[in-house]
Design a protein around this motif. Structure first.
Motif, PDB file in Angstrom:
ATOM      1  N   HIS A  34      46.923 -43.833 -85.832  1.00 32.54           N
ATOM      2  CA  HIS A  34      46.351 -42.475 -85.831  1.00 32.54           C
ATOM      3  C   HIS A  34      45.730 -42.117 -84.485  1.00 32.54           C
ATOM      4  O   HIS A  34      45.796 -40.971 -84.055  1.00 32.54           O
ATOM      5  N   GLU A  35      45.138 -43.105 -83.834  1.00 31.22           N
ATOM      6  CA  GLU A  35      44.541 -42.845 -82.515  1.00 31.22           C
ATOM      7  C   GLU A  35      45.561 -42.298 -81.534  1.00 31.22           C
ATOM      8  O   GLU A  35      45.252 -41.518 -80.649  1.00 31.22           O
ATOM      9  N   LYS A  36      46.831 -42.731 -81.723  1.00 33.62           N
ATOM     10  CA  LYS A  36      47.893 -42.272 -80.815  1.00 33.62           C
ATOM     11  C   LYS A  36      48.696 -41.119 -81.415  1.00 33.62           C
ATOM     12  O   LYS A  36      49.775 -40.777 -80.918  1.00 33.62           O
ATOM     13  N   GLY A  37      48.227 -40.582 -82.526  1.00 35.43           N
ATOM     14  CA  GLY A  37      48.863 -39.366 -83.058  1.00 35.43           C
ATOM     15  C   GLY A  37      50.092 -39.583 -83.920  1.00 35.43           C
ATOM     16  O   GLY A  37      50.835 -38.645 -84.186  1.00 35.43           O
ATOM     17  N   LYS A  42      51.855 -40.642 -87.650  1.00 37.83           N
ATOM     18  CA  LYS A  42      51.566 -40.785 -89.075  1.00 37.83           C
ATOM     19  C   LYS A  42      52.141 -42.139 -89.501  1.00 37.83           C
ATOM     20  O   LYS A  42      53.113 -42.615 -88.911  1.00 37.83           O
ATOM     21  N   ILE A  43      51.534 -42.726 -90.513  1.00 33.42           N
ATOM     22  CA  ILE A  43      51.979 -44.067 -90.895  1.00 33.42           C
ATOM     23  C   ILE A  43      52.031 -44.240 -92.413  1.00 33.42           C
ATOM     24  O   ILE A  43      51.037 -43.994 -93.105  1.00 33.42           O
ATOM     25  N   PHE A  44      53.223 -44.608 -92.904  1.00 35.25           N
ATOM     26  CA  PHE A  44      53.429 -44.944 -94.315  1.00 35.25           C
ATOM     27  C   PHE A  44      53.593 -46.463 -94.404  1.00 35.25           C
ATOM     28  O   PHE A  44      54.125 -47.090 -93.491  1.00 35.25           O
ATOM     29  N   ILE A  45      53.135 -47.021 -95.504  1.00 37.47           N
ATOM     30  CA  ILE A  45      53.307 -48.468 -95.713  1.00 37.47           C
ATOM     31  C   ILE A  45      54.478 -48.679 -96.667  1.00 37.47           C
ATOM     32  O   ILE A  45      54.589 -47.995 -97.683  1.00 37.47           O
ATOM     33  N   GLN A  46      55.364 -49.614 -96.319  1.00 36.07           N
ATOM     34  CA  GLN A  46      56.472 -49.893 -97.226  1.00 36.07           C
ATOM     35  C   GLN A  46      56.068 -50.955 -98.242  1.00 36.07           C
ATOM     36  O   GLN A  46      55.672 -52.059 -97.871  1.00 36.07           O
ATOM     37  N   PHE A  47      56.195 -50.618 -99.520  1.00 33.19           N
ATOM     38  CA  PHE A  47      55.935 -51.587-100.591  1.00 33.19           C
ATOM     39  C   PHE A  47      57.228 -52.322-100.916  1.00 33.19           C
ATOM     40  O   PHE A  47      58.151 -51.746-101.483  1.00 33.19           O
ATOM     41  N   MET A  48      57.261 -53.584-100.530  1.00 27.51           N
ATOM     42  CA  MET A  48      58.440 -54.418-100.781  1.00 27.51           C
ATOM     43  C   MET A  48      58.049 -55.526-101.760  1.00 27.51           C
ATOM     44  O   MET A  48      57.331 -56.452-101.396  1.00 27.51           O
ATOM     45  N   HIS A  49      58.487 -55.394-102.989  1.00 24.85           N
ATOM     46  CA  HIS A  49      58.342 -56.490-103.956  1.00 24.85           C
ATOM     47  C   HIS A  49      59.670 -57.227-103.906  1.00 24.85           C
ATOM     48  O   HIS A  49      60.705 -56.660-104.258  1.00 24.85           O
ATOM     49  N   THR A  50      59.640 -58.483-103.481  1.00 21.72           N
ATOM     50  CA  THR A  50      60.908 -59.173-103.230  1.00 21.72           C
ATOM     51  C   THR A  50      61.624 -59.589-104.517  1.00 21.72           C
ATOM     52  O   THR A  50      62.802 -59.928-104.487  1.00 21.72           O
ATOM     53  N   GLY A  51      60.921 -59.596-105.664  1.00 18.14           N
ATOM     54  CA  GLY A  51      61.581 -59.930-106.936  1.00 18.14           C
ATOM     55  C   GLY A  51      62.203 -61.309-106.867  1.00 18.14           C
ATOM     56  O   GLY A  51      61.549 -62.297-106.519  1.00 18.14           O
ATOM     57  N   ARG A  52      63.524 -61.386-107.153  1.00 16.50           N
ATOM     58  CA  ARG A  52      64.191 -62.706-107.217  1.00 16.50           C
ATOM     59  C   ARG A  52      64.467 -63.297-105.836  1.00 16.50           C
ATOM     60  O   ARG A  52      64.857 -64.451-105.728  1.00 16.50           O
ATOM     61  N   ILE A  53      64.301 -62.478-104.764  1.00 18.54           N
ATOM     62  CA  ILE A  53      64.557 -62.983-103.406  1.00 18.54           C
ATOM     63  C   ILE A  53      63.251 -63.571-102.875  1.00 18.54           C
ATOM     64  O   ILE A  53      62.551 -62.963-102.061  1.00 18.54           O
TER      65      ILE A  53
END
Ligand SMILES: Cc1cc2nc3c(=O)[nH]c(=O)nc-3n(C[C@H](O)[C@H](O)[C@H](O)COP(=O)(O)O)c2cc1C
Length: 363
Positions: free
Chosen positions: A93-96, A98-109
């Motif tokens: 944000h300091e550098k302008g 936007k940031i989304f977080i990826q939710f990765m549930h690896t499951g069987r991997i």
């Protein structure tokens, strides 16, 4: 999306809910520097360096102790992890950006040796992936057979996703991207060879898309649909995902359902779809069915990205590997500065080498 010959990759882009300084997204990329699964200062520096992207989508991050299948990937299910992420959202944000977080549930991997906390290798069904995985403890290991998720596991997992989404907002994220691609838990439910359940989560298309829609709905209810996006990779075979006939119908129904939820975006990984004879047609159908933003990704350069925008196939274009070795990628694309090649041998190593030491262009 409409055809717009004036649209530029480098100009600001604004919707009701999202204001970006350009139409360039940094694609989610696992970089395995989260020692102990906790985001740290080195990661904050890495993301800060790449904050000339309009939108950063973080590396795959587990919303559950059961979803942390690889070594040194971050989580967002403990207080320490949430605190660690604050440094990263602040840096972006300091550098302008936007940031989304990826939710990765690896499951069987997943391999239990990689879990940072007590966890179970879960999947829609007890169908083992024919793949090996790195563990820091004992090198390459074959991936074990997962436990088929019980009704209770399904409920708990959905609750973990929505709790993690609230925590992501607390950590300062602008939103969450659900990883519905590349053969991880959500996609495992879509594929009839991996999901052989006989209850209401398996069998028909309606049943196979149910879990993904329930997760998306619960996250949207927790933080707002305008903060919830999802990544999809139709025709994906990575992570031992066998091809299946009903792929176009499955994704069409899924995207119709996601559209009803009014999610912020769908993020289409094109690689496998582009190589498949029905793929390009399906990608167009999905883009047309979805009313909000469409992000495309997979092998783009400046020219093909601008073409996708001008043809109205995408609102934003995500770049992956080029962002690893070119922290100032947007400027390099805009000024036609040659791109540096990424060193694959350090993609998943543990320190700053091949991570924060790529040069900014001096041109
Ligand atoms: C090192 C590396 C790690 C990746 N990790 C993820 C990940 O965590 N989540 C994800 O959805 N895709 C992941 N990907 C796929 C990228 O997001 C992207 O789809 C792929 O690199 C193709 O885009 P590109 O041609 O612009 O690199 C990863 C790719 C690379 C190279």
């Amino acid at each position: 999306m409409k055809k717009d010959t004036e649209v530029s990759l480098f100009e600001a882009f604004e919707t009701k809910n999202l204001k970006l300084k350009n139409r360039i997204a940094m694609a989610p990329m696992t970089r395995s520097r989260a020692i102990g699964s906790i985001p740290n200062d080195l990661m904050a520096e890495y993301y800060s360096q790449r904050s000339s992207a309009g939108l950063i989508i973080t590396e795959g991050t587990s919303p559950s102790p059961n979803g942390l299948g690889y070594p040194r990937i971050p989580g967002i299910y403990t207080k320490e992890q949430v605190e660690g992420w604050k440094k990263i959202t602040h840096a972006a944000h300091e550098k302008g950006a936007k940031i989304f977080i990826q939710f990765m549930h690896t499951g069987r991997i997943a391999h239990p040796a990689n879990f940072a906390h007590e966890g179970k290798v879960l999947g829609p069904s007890a169908v083992q992936a024919d793949s090996d995985m790195w563990t820091d403890e004992s090198g390459m290991q074959s991936i074990p057979e997962p436990e088929a998720m019980t009704e209770d596991d399904l409920k708990k997992t959905i609750a973990e996703f929505s709790q993690a989404a609230k925590d992501a907002v607390t950590a300062g994220f602008d939103g969450v991207e659900l990883h519905g691609a590349s053969g991880y838990l959500l996609e495992q439910f879509l594929n009839p060879h991996v999901n052989v359940r006989t209850d209401q989560y398996g069998g028909s298309i309606e049943n196979r898309i149910r879990f993904v829609l329930e997760v998306a709905e619960s996250v949207a209810n927790a933080i707002g649909a305008e903060k919830t996006g999802i990544r999809l990779s139709p025709f994906n075979t990575f992570n031992d995902m066998p091809a299946y006939e009903e792929t176009p119908e499955t994704y069409t129904k899924l995207v119709e359902g996601l559209n009803k939820l009014d999610l912020a975006y769908i993020h289409l990984v094109e690689g496998f779809a582009r190589d498949h004879k029905k793929g390009p047609g399906l990608l167009n159908v999905l883009s047309e069915k979805f009313d909000n933003l469409v992000i495309v990704n997979g092998g783009y350069d400046r020219e093909s990205a601008e073409k996708a925008l001008k043809e109205g196939r995408a609102d934003l274009v995500a770049f992956g590997a080029p962002f690893i070795s070119n922290p100032d990628l947007p400027r390099r694309l805009q000024e036609n500065i040659p791109l540096a090649e990424a060193d694959k041998s350090t993609f998943y190593s543990a320190d700053e080498k091949g991570y924060t030491d790529y040069a900014f262009s001096k041109n």
